[in-house]
Design an enzyme around this catalytic site. Sequence first.
Site, short mmCIF file in Angstrom:
data_model
loop_
_atom_site.label_atom_id
_atom_site.label_comp_id
_atom_site.label_asym_id
_atom_site.label_seq_id
_atom_site.Cartn_x
_atom_site.Cartn_y
_atom_site.Cartn_z
N CYS A 92 0.72 -1.11 0.18
CA CYS A 92 -0.01 0.11 -0.06
C CYS A 92 0.83 1.30 0.01
CB CYS A 92 -1.01 -0.12 1.16
SG CYS A 92 -0.07 -0.01 2.89
N CYS A 95 3.59 1.95 2.55
CA CYS A 95 4.90 1.19 2.50
C CYS A 95 5.85 2.10 1.62
CB CYS A 95 4.90 0.00 1.44
SG CYS A 95 3.73 -1.39 2.23
N CYS A 160 47.98 -14.78 -10.25
CA CYS A 160 48.35 -14.82 -8.84
C CYS A 160 47.48 -14.01 -8.05
CB CYS A 160 49.77 -13.95 -8.67
SG CYS A 160 49.68 -12.26 -8.97
N CYS A 163 45.50 -10.65 -8.48
CA CYS A 163 44.77 -10.49 -9.66
C CYS A 163 43.16 -10.71 -9.15
CB CYS A 163 44.79 -11.76 -10.65
SG CYS A 163 46.17 -11.98 -11.30
N ASP A 579 17.64 -31.42 17.84
CA ASP A 579 16.16 -31.63 17.84
C ASP A 579 15.79 -33.14 18.08
OD1 ASP A 579 13.21 -31.02 17.61
OD2 ASP A 579 13.51 -31.89 15.57
N ASP A 778 14.99 -30.61 11.48
CA ASP A 778 14.77 -31.07 10.26
C ASP A 778 13.07 -30.53 9.85
OD1 ASP A 778 13.09 -32.40 12.16
OD2 ASP A 778 12.52 -33.89 10.85
N ASP A 782 12.10 -25.67 13.52
CA ASP A 782 13.39 -25.68 13.54
C ASP A 782 13.92 -24.52 13.04
OD1 ASP A 782 13.42 -27.90 15.57
OD2 ASP A 782 13.77 -29.26 13.78
#
Length: 892
Positions: A92, A95, A160, A163, A579, A778, A782
Amino acid sequence: MSSKKPASEEPVTIDPVCGMTVEPGREAARSVYAGKTYLFCSTACKQKFDADPKTYLRPKEEAQKSADHPTKTAPTLNATQRLTFTVLGMTCASCVKKIEGTVGAMKGVLRAEVNFASETLSVDFIPPKTTLQDIIATIESLDYQVPVGKMDLPVGGMTCASCVKAIEDALSALPGVVEASANFASERVTVSILSGTVGIKEIKKAVEGAGYTLLSTKLGEEAEDEEQALRKRSYHTLRRRFLVSAVLTIPILLLTFSKFLPVLSNIPRTPISYLLFALTAPVLFYCGLQFFVGAWAKLKRAGADMNTLVAVGTASAFLYSTIATFYPAFFTAIGQSPALYFDTTAVIITLILLGRLLEARAKGKATEAIKKLAGLAARTARVLRDDKEVAVAVEDVLVGDIIIVRPGEKVPVDGVMVEGYSAVDQSMLTGEPLPVEKKVGDDIIGATINKTGTFRFRATKVGRETALAQIIKLVAEAQGSKAPVQRLVDRIAAVFVPLVIASAIITLMVWLIAGPSPSLTYALVNFVAVLIIACPCALGLATPTAIIVGTGRGAQLGILIKDAQALERSASLNTVVMDKTGTLTRGEPIISDMVPAEGEDKTSVLTLAAALEHGSEHPLGEAVMRRAEKQGLDFPTAENFSALEGMGVRGEVEGRTCHLGNERLMVSLGIDIAPLKATAEKLHNEGKTVFYLASGEKLVGLLSASDTVKESASPTVARLKEMGMEVIMLTGDNPRSAGAVASKLGIGRVLAEVLPADKAQVIADLQGEGRVVAMVGDGINDAIALAQADVGIALGSGTDIAREASEITIVGDNLSGVPNAVALSRRTMATIKGNLFWAFIYNIIGIPIAAGLLYPFIGLLLNPMIAAGAMAASSVFVVTNSLRLRRFKGVR
């Protein structure tokens, strides 16, 4: 505001704030400062100027304003960047105001205007007061998104470590480039750009402007083929020049030491000198051409690199020898004895070419992991179209296609099995030693091998969306990333070559002034030795080669490391938080106990429970159904089924009202559970979930469910503890269940009943104790904790959100990847430290010796040919040392 001096008649028509040209008479505002009238395109620009005019005028003009004739010099404006880029997430007009106000208030930002319709932000700012990274970070802190694209491009001509900075600086100067990261080991540059600001043409021009070449301006497989062809051609050219140099160097050495060889000892010195000149010239100007081309490219930009050192050193020896050959009187006239160093020039060129040849081969081996991963992909697929099997190229497989896979064949793409049963070898991606059983509904991963039965599956991910393609992409990004220590090395390497050249010049002058006779000869030899022995290559290769090999080896073991920073942090871990559900346990409850009441049996208990739970989507209900199906039970269907929130379920089975649920449900129904209370308590203490079964007002029995611990969990915890880390269990489960699992695994500290939103705070509290914490999880719950941890480790069997929040992903479900990831990180960082130690010590000790520091004490001078051999060997040593990581087997 006004200054004391009157305004001049001609106004300044360039807005000093935003740099726009303003037509007199059409300005939005004007202001007088130090006798000059400034026109502005907007009142906002005028307000910013009036608040602090010195910000928008160069310091030298401020000095002009205090002079006697302040109006003679027009103001010089600071370089202003103007960018327009996409900002996502605006909903809107508020923002717009929020972004404009926040970005516009940043120091160095002159203008910030949002176009809500096109979702773009136009911003004028003055680097380095404000950087593009600062602006993006500010926008993202407001919960909006700035799309940033990445291009990974091959660069030619990198010789080298210095660079790296030259390329990064050239690309970072382009408006719209957020970050540029060059990798000397892989000879690639990763450029992060704002969408729509910079194209491949501008990048190519910037790279070439810095003295290098972009090997391909294409993207995808076509670019990879073009790059490989160019690199192969470059390698063959290098090998050809080395062979020519080596063949010519042999007679050069024989002629140089002819007086010690009976066959050549009678040949006069003058013709030998001419012959040495004729043989050395092609070695220097053909075989060593790349050094001069590279040095000239840097010289045009007032820079220097490894090519400069070699070119100046070998050319100096060749020029000295040439003068000594054709104009020896020059040396006798200044009291010097002429000497020839054609052999020095030839041997230096040959040894350095040999070093680069070996280095190129070793660097090729360092990137073999990606090539091996790419080689796993199937080339063709057997697709069912119009009820017929058709063999098509894997690139032509579409999402939704039904694919047939026979025993021994590779799975072409990712999908879901719809027919058949088989065992699939996933070891090439997950490291699992045994084939995994697959049935209808199971996920199938592309590039795995079907071992037993024929099956059909529906394609869900093809092309660049497959698991293999994503793994290759992740590994490539990790190999191109930089560890924090590498950024320090890059800064050192940027000033290394100029310091070496300065040291060589000082060495030359000291030996000319204070050296013994012939001082010019001594000065030249030591000057060349200092230039040649210095090795920025070893510095530049020390970190990236180890990261490339380490991340590549990790991918082969099913450990996907997102970037080098994660690798470096993982090596310092001392705490691992894990977990419980789905990580340490399978996350899939099973019915572990069935206890009938008096007058009942286990079959009747399970039959009634299955009747109530038939069609249930609750995990415990699914566990009951799996057990019933496994035993092959026939059971009636419950009618008038209803779920009782927080307590259980109810339904009518064969005309009787039945209940299945917890103790609270039984108490509310007035059912006596005393006969089974002691058994239930015992099962509770084992960490199991107990639920009772009643028919009418009669207790039928109880069942208990438990989440089984993964086979890999116990050895994983033991290995982590052996490695000196504390393992902590973090779970939302109750303390009793969590404690039971922890005791089985040998975990001493349990944090139970922690809500998902509070997991991140638990990690933060541990970090506040001075711990370096890894979080292993997993699930979606988490994700916040994974992001908070120093290193987030997600299991590949988990959710996409968890994997995106983590720095390391373990492919598959085997927890042994966690200690392996930490051990690999530690081994890689140890290799990097060893490489850097060698590179720094080599230069710290080698350069003073080459300068002749030991000559006054023990009469030792370093022959430039030995210096060349040492320099070549140092680079090869660093790369070879990194290659040892390919033998990493994991924690045993």
